[in-house]
Design a protein around this motif. Structure first.
Motif, PDB file in Angstrom:
ATOM      1  N   GLY A 409       3.382   1.531  -7.419  1.00 20.60           N
ATOM      2  CA  GLY A 409       3.195   1.732  -6.032  1.00 20.60           C
ATOM      3  C   GLY A 409       3.278   0.484  -5.335  1.00 20.60           C
ATOM      4  N   VAL A 413       5.351   0.045  -1.830  1.00 15.45           N
ATOM      5  CA  VAL A 413       4.982  -0.373  -0.478  1.00 15.45           C
ATOM      6  C   VAL A 413       5.691  -1.606  -0.091  1.00 15.45           C
ATOM      7  CG1 VAL A 413       2.879  -1.461   0.574  1.00 15.45           C
ATOM      8  CG2 VAL A 413       2.445   0.773  -0.993  1.00 15.45           C
ATOM      9  N   ARG A 429       1.723   0.934   4.604  1.00 12.67           N
ATOM     10  CA  ARG A 429       0.956   1.548   3.537  1.00 12.67           C
ATOM     11  C   ARG A 429       0.731   3.149   3.851  1.00 12.67           C
ATOM     12  NH1 ARG A 429      -2.362  -3.846   3.782  1.00 12.67           N
ATOM     13  NH2 ARG A 429      -1.563  -4.879   1.982  1.00 12.67           N
ATOM     14  N   GLU A 430       0.503   3.194   5.432  1.00  9.56           N
ATOM     15  CA  GLU A 430       0.313   4.606   5.787  1.00  9.56           C
ATOM     16  C   GLU A 430       1.276   5.646   5.453  1.00  9.56           C
ATOM     17  OE1 GLU A 430      -2.544   3.449   9.864  1.00  9.56           O
ATOM     18  OE2 GLU A 430      -0.386   3.926  10.124  1.00  9.56           O
ATOM     19  N   SER A 433       0.983   6.290   1.872  1.00  4.98           N
ATOM     20  CA  SER A 433       0.084   7.246   1.555  1.00  4.98           C
ATOM     21  C   SER A 433       0.388   8.527   1.969  1.00  4.98           C
ATOM     22  CB  SER A 433      -1.275   6.865   1.877  1.00  4.98           C
ATOM     23  OG  SER A 433      -1.426   6.506   3.158  1.00  4.98           O
ATOM     24  N   ARG A 436       2.536  10.247  -0.691  1.00  3.51           N
ATOM     25  CA  ARG A 436       1.899  10.394  -1.828  1.00  3.51           C
ATOM     26  C   ARG A 436       1.429  11.599  -1.651  1.00  3.51           C
ATOM     27  NH1 ARG A 436      -1.892   6.918  -3.507  1.00  3.51           N
ATOM     28  NH2 ARG A 436      -1.669   7.243  -5.807  1.00  3.51           N
ATOM     29  N   GLU A 437       0.620  12.024  -0.568  1.00  3.30           N
ATOM     30  CA  GLU A 437      -0.200  13.283  -0.367  1.00  3.30           C
ATOM     31  C   GLU A 437       0.919  14.450  -0.314  1.00  3.30           C
ATOM     32  OE1 GLU A 437      -2.603  12.689   3.449  1.00  3.30           O
ATOM     33  OE2 GLU A 437      -3.323  10.907   2.325  1.00  3.30           O
ATOM     34  N   GLN A 443       1.954  11.403  -6.338  1.00  2.00           N
ATOM     35  CA  GLN A 443       0.725  10.911  -6.555  1.00  2.00           C
ATOM     36  C   GLN A 443       0.365  10.369  -7.830  1.00  2.00           C
ATOM     37  OE1 GLN A 443      -2.127  10.133  -4.313  1.00  2.00           O
ATOM     38  NE2 GLN A 443      -2.401  12.302  -3.757  1.00  2.00           N
ATOM     39  N   VAL A 448      -1.653   3.741  -7.502  1.00  2.00           N
ATOM     40  CA  VAL A 448      -1.775   2.375  -6.503  1.00  2.00           C
ATOM     41  C   VAL A 448      -3.265   1.541  -7.034  1.00  2.00           C
ATOM     42  CG1 VAL A 448      -0.055   2.281  -4.990  1.00  2.00           C
ATOM     43  CG2 VAL A 448      -2.111   3.842  -4.659  1.00  2.00           C
TER      44      VAL A 448
END
Ligand code: G6P
Ligand code: MN
Length: 448
Positions: A409, A413, A429-430, A433, A436-437, A443, A448
């Protein structure tokens, strides 16, 4: 000869099959095998292929299987055009960055990174199967992001994997037409990475004709890239960029227009293709007609939001016939199988074509293609800004490949944050994530 089409239920397969029918003499394939994980989608496509063969009064038998080993066993050529995560995945790739005001696109920017993260491990598995079951095969890779995927697979198959894309040849055809020349008579001095290249010169017997084209605003307004980038910017650059450079040179315009359009590209395609695949059970002629209508809609709306941002009102211009996606695929096979030494712009290992990159970097440059595959031509020094951008993106690509292969991860990033179109580490980073969601399996793969 045996040809295997991996992603046999994919939407562009009829283009390839149609080109195979047209090339029956030059390319005598006696075995054509479609492979897909989804037998239903493949069945739907088989109907379209039967429709094509009926219409042309031709036969080219093919069979369909969901068993990959059987599909690639002793193949001479393997075409791969798979979309890991399907269009649903593309919707996520595009919409997560867009919701943060960043470009959301299939291959350029964060979308291409996320697409590569889930695609590379699957493609490595395919390459390993080929290495085991068909070690003499050539893998002709259309799977996007084609540059990164090709570079990752060269670690398994060496130079027997060749990446292809229809956009450089489309650009060259359009430029030749604007100049009133036959593209086959010209030398196109094109260089870069996949979806990140520039046409630096276009020679005919009299020399480079690009300066004349760049000085002629009327001619520039007559073809796609001329309209997209505008005469002023092209004159400033002194080159004609691949249409995908629009996202770099006109980043905020592209993002604003895509967001205003409401649906990201993947979502619009998902809607029209889902309707097409849902009609399984039609006869061959109806299946062909339904596919053609869906495809016409796709072609008409290609890069629509970007073109709107550039003030273009006409429909998309593909440069006329004689090429396209399937034309590229067939030309590579013909060049290798028949040792034609054709010149084609392909994705292959750099050797020393672009002197500022190492020999293993996969680049997109003109190559001489014969029995031993593509041999890239020497490009030599390139304008500093192009070199800088290629260097930055190659680093992002390699970081992405490593992230995909290791499940790191941190590297994912890093790739996102170092992409020139991502404005800050926080946003990177946002975005990650968000991915990943919403991307199944990401995920678990990327702790990470
Ligand atoms: C061009 C590119 C392909 C890309 C496609 C996207 O053909 O060369 O690499 O996949 O456009 O088109 P779409 O209709 O899916 O947005
Ligand atoms: Mn492409």
């Amino acid at each position: 000869m045996k040809l295997t089409i991996v992603g046999g239920g994919g939407f562009r397969v009829p283009l390839v099959y149609g080109a195979l029918l047209a090339k029956r003499e030059a390319l005598p394939f006696d075995e054509v095998v479609l492979h897909d994980l989804d037998a239903g989608r493949m069945e739907r496509m088989a109907g379209v292929l039967r429709g094509l063969a009926d219409e042309r009064g031709a036969t080219l038998p093919f069979r369909a299987t969901t068993d990959l080993g059987d599909a690639v066993e002793r193949a001479d050529f393997v075409f791969s055009a798979i979309r890991v995560g399907r269009l649903e995945g593309r919707v996520v790739d595009e919409s997560v960055p867009l919701s943060l005001g960043v470009l959301g696109q299939e291959t350029t920017g964060p979308g291409g990174i996320c697409f590569a993260l889930r695609t590379i491990p699957e493609m490595v598995r395919l390459a390993e199967t080929i290495a085991e079951r068909a070690p003499a095969a050539w893998l002709i890779n259309f799977t996007n992001p084609a540059g990164m995927v090709t570079e990752a697979l060269q670690q398994v198959l060496g130079e027997r994997v060749v990446g292809i894309c229809d956009s450089p040849s489309g650009l060259c055809r359009r430029v030749a037409r604007a100049l009133g020349r036959d593209p086959g008579e010209m030398w196109f001095d094109y260089f870069g990475l996949n979806h990140l290249g520039w046409l630096r010169a276009a020679h005919d017997a009299g020399g480079d004709r690009l300066p004349e084209l760049l000085a002629d605003e009327q001619k520039l307004a007559g073809f796609e890239e001329g309209r997209l980038f505008g005469a002023d910017w092209l004159q400033t650059l002194g080159m004609i960029p691949n249409e995908y450079l629009y996202y770099f040179y006109f980043h905020s315009d592209a993002v604003a227009s895509i967001r205003e359009g409401g649906l990201p590209r993947g979502a619009a395609l998902l809607e029209s293709q889902a309707a097409f695949y849902a009609e399984n059970g039609q006869g061959a002629a109806d299946a062909l007609a339904a596919w053609r209508a869906t495809r016409a809609e796709r072609d008409r709306t290609y890069m629509a939001a970007e073109r709107l941002a550039a003030g273009i009102e006409s429909d998309h211009d593909d440069g006329g016939d004689g090429g396209g996606y399937e034309g590229e695929a067939m030309a590579v096979v013909e060049a290798i199988a028949n040792n034609t030494r054709a010149i084609m712009i392909l994705n292959t290992a750099n050797r020393s074509a672009l002197p500022f990159l190492d020999e293993r970097a996969v680049v997109e440059v003109p190559c001489i293609v014969g029995r031993s595959g593509p041999v890239p031509v020497a490009i030599g020094p390139t304008p500093p800004h192009a070199q800088a951008l290629v260097t930055a993106i190659k680093d992002v690509e390699r970081t992405t490949i490593e992230a995909a292969l290791t499940g790191s991860g941190e590297l994912a990033v890093r790739a996102l944050a170092l992409h020139p179109l991502v404005p800050s580490v926080t946003v990177a980073r946002e975005i990650f994530s968000g991915y990943r969601e919403r991307i199944p399996g990401l995920q678990e793969r990327f702790a990470v």
